[in-house]
Write a protein that holds these residues in place. Structure first.
Motif, mmCIF file in Angstrom:
data_model
loop_
_atom_site.group_PDB
_atom_site.id
_atom_site.type_symbol
_atom_site.label_atom_id
_atom_site.label_comp_id
_atom_site.label_asym_id
_atom_site.label_seq_id
_atom_site.Cartn_x
_atom_site.Cartn_y
_atom_site.Cartn_z
ATOM 1 N N ARG A 1 0.829 -1.208 0.000
ATOM 2 C CA ARG A 1 0.000 0.000 0.000
ATOM 3 C C ARG A 1 0.866 1.262 0.000
ATOM 4 O O ARG A 1 0.616 2.209 -0.752
ATOM 5 C CB ARG A 1 -0.926 0.003 1.209
ATOM 6 C CG ARG A 1 -1.825 1.241 1.294
ATOM 7 C CD ARG A 1 -2.681 1.234 2.542
ATOM 8 N NE ARG A 1 -3.652 0.160 2.510
ATOM 9 C CZ ARG A 1 -4.808 0.237 1.853
ATOM 10 N NH1 ARG A 1 -5.111 1.329 1.166
ATOM 11 N NH2 ARG A 1 -5.647 -0.777 1.870
ATOM 12 N N ASN A 2 1.890 1.263 0.844
ATOM 13 C CA ASN A 2 2.743 2.431 0.963
ATOM 14 C C ASN A 2 3.468 2.727 -0.352
ATOM 15 O O ASN A 2 3.544 3.880 -0.792
ATOM 16 C CB ASN A 2 3.743 2.212 2.097
ATOM 17 C CG ASN A 2 4.396 3.488 2.573
ATOM 18 O OD1 ASN A 2 5.232 4.050 1.878
ATOM 19 N ND2 ASN A 2 4.033 3.952 3.750
ATOM 20 N N GLU B 1 -8.653 -4.950 -2.903
ATOM 21 C CA GLU B 1 -8.567 -3.875 -1.912
ATOM 22 C C GLU B 1 -7.835 -2.659 -2.451
ATOM 23 O O GLU B 1 -8.247 -1.515 -2.209
ATOM 24 C CB GLU B 1 -7.853 -4.397 -0.668
ATOM 25 C CG GLU B 1 -7.653 -3.356 0.420
ATOM 26 C CD GLU B 1 -6.841 -3.891 1.584
ATOM 27 O OE1 GLU B 1 -6.117 -3.096 2.207
ATOM 28 O OE2 GLU B 1 -6.930 -5.104 1.861
ATOM 29 N N MET B 2 -6.754 -2.856 -3.177
ATOM 30 C CA MET B 2 -5.915 -1.736 -3.608
ATOM 31 C C MET B 2 -6.537 -0.935 -4.758
ATOM 32 O O MET B 2 -6.358 0.261 -4.859
ATOM 33 C CB MET B 2 -4.517 -2.239 -3.997
ATOM 34 C CG MET B 2 -3.765 -2.888 -2.854
ATOM 35 S SD MET B 2 -3.551 -1.787 -1.432
ATOM 36 C CE MET B 2 -2.909 -2.908 -0.196
ATOM 37 N N ARG B 3 -7.190 -1.591 -5.678
ATOM 38 C CA ARG B 3 -7.903 -0.924 -6.777
ATOM 39 C C ARG B 3 -7.023 0.073 -7.533
ATOM 40 O O ARG B 3 -7.356 1.238 -7.684
ATOM 41 C CB ARG B 3 -9.144 -0.201 -6.241
ATOM 42 C CG ARG B 3 -10.174 -1.132 -5.604
ATOM 43 C CD ARG B 3 -11.390 -0.381 -5.158
ATOM 44 N NE ARG B 3 -12.390 -1.269 -4.574
ATOM 45 C CZ ARG B 3 -13.569 -0.858 -4.093
ATOM 46 N NH1 ARG B 3 -13.879 0.425 -4.148
ATOM 47 N NH2 ARG B 3 -14.410 -1.730 -3.585
ATOM 48 N N GLU C 1 2.113 -0.569 9.491
ATOM 49 C CA GLU C 1 2.317 0.660 8.719
ATOM 50 C C GLU C 1 3.618 1.366 9.113
ATOM 51 O O GLU C 1 4.264 1.995 8.272
ATOM 52 C CB GLU C 1 1.125 1.607 8.909
ATOM 53 C CG GLU C 1 -0.174 1.125 8.307
ATOM 54 C CD GLU C 1 -0.867 0.047 9.129
ATOM 55 O OE1 GLU C 1 -1.805 -0.586 8.601
ATOM 56 O OE2 GLU C 1 -0.466 -0.177 10.312
ATOM 57 N N THR C 2 3.999 1.235 10.375
ATOM 58 C CA THR C 2 5.254 1.845 10.819
ATOM 59 C C THR C 2 6.451 1.172 10.165
ATOM 60 O O THR C 2 7.406 1.832 9.748
ATOM 61 C CB THR C 2 5.373 1.751 12.356
ATOM 62 O OG1 THR C 2 4.266 2.442 12.947
ATOM 63 C CG2 THR C 2 6.669 2.366 12.846
ATOM 64 N N ASN D 1 5.029 1.094 -9.158
ATOM 65 C CA ASN D 1 4.361 -0.129 -9.604
ATOM 66 C C ASN D 1 4.815 -1.268 -8.695
ATOM 67 O O ASN D 1 5.989 -1.321 -8.320
ATOM 68 C CB ASN D 1 4.727 -0.461 -11.048
ATOM 69 C CG ASN D 1 4.430 0.677 -11.997
ATOM 70 O OD1 ASN D 1 3.369 1.289 -11.939
ATOM 71 N ND2 ASN D 1 5.379 0.987 -12.866
ATOM 72 N N VAL D 2 3.910 -2.183 -8.374
ATOM 73 C CA VAL D 2 4.253 -3.236 -7.420
ATOM 74 C C VAL D 2 3.900 -4.612 -7.968
ATOM 75 O O VAL D 2 2.792 -4.830 -8.475
ATOM 76 C CB VAL D 2 3.533 -3.026 -6.075
ATOM 77 C CG1 VAL D 2 3.829 -4.189 -5.123
ATOM 78 C CG2 VAL D 2 3.953 -1.705 -5.427
#
Length: 231
Positions: A25-26, A50-52, A207-208, A33-34
């Motif tokens: 996500r980050n 989820e990411m859309r 997230e950290t 691009n992932v």
């Protein structure tokens, strides 16, 4: 000056949940691009939903413990996006027990996933990045790759191995424009080693850890940081 990453491509392992999902996500939010990699196809399908972000995210089911599957992964990623500038080796497993209770199956699962698979991914990344003018590799280790505690012998062995691998490749990659670093987080709010995230309310957020990865990736060319420890 912070390194600009938008438009680059990253491979992230262990991407279907926990820290890996947060890293994906980050990176997407940074315009990268992932290629999201995991063994769990259902988890990858949920990640895409989820990411859309459409074609900027490619989900690939792969067993990175297998060198041939890793080589194929890089071929698939290159076919889709061309150059791969970033590799984040996040996939990992853990189990904790007295040493006499470890059988060979348990030991192989930990060492093959946490260390051997990282070696396979780093080797493939170096082949690709040397050919394409450099890149960045970030390995996710753990505080138990620097410290020890009882009943964590196999896990510590694997993560200390990741720390050593990273430091060796940090030196090996620099002449080729390949930066290699490690993030070593403490206990994180994820379901891991049979302990649910709900029991870790005082621990690091995934997230950290993801923000730590992004911090390393954005360091300028003058930075020689190879370790980021998060407690």
């Amino acid at each position: 000056m912070a390194r600009q990453l938008a438009g680059q491509t990253a491979i992230v392992t262990g991407a279907s949940r926990g820290i890996g999902r947060a890293i994906v996500r980050n990176l997407l939010e940074l315009g990268i691009n992932v290629v999201a990699v995991a063994r769990n196809e259902y988890g990858l399908e949920r990640l895409q939903e989820e990411m859309r972000v459409g074609k900027r995210l490619l989900a690939v089911a792969c067993d990175i413990r297998d060198q041939l599957e890793v080589e194929r992964l890089f071929e698939v990623a290159s076919d889709r996006f061309g150059r791969i500038e970033i590799v984040v080796n996040n996939a990992g497993v853990g189990s904790f027990a007295p040493i006499e209770e470890y059988d060979e199956v348990m030991l192989d699962e930990i060492l093959d996933t946490n260390l051997k698979a990282v070696f396979h991914m780093c080797r493939a990344a170096f082949v690709h990045m040397k050919r394409n003018g450099g890149g960045q590799v970030v390995n996710i280790a753990a505080l138990l790759g620097m410290e020890t505690e009882p009943f964590a012998s196999a896990y510590c062995a694997s993560k200390w191995g990741v720390m050593g691998l990273t430091e060796a490749l940090h030196q090996e990659g620099r002449p080729h424009g390949i930066r290699v670093a490690v993030v070593a987080p403490g206990t994180t709010q994820t379901d891991f080693a049979g302990i649910p995230s709900q029991q870790k309310s005082q621990a690091l957020r995934p997230e950290t850890v993801a923000e730590g990865v992004s911090y390393l990736l954005q360091q300028g060319d003058d930075a020689k940081m190879s370790q980021l420890v998060l407690r």
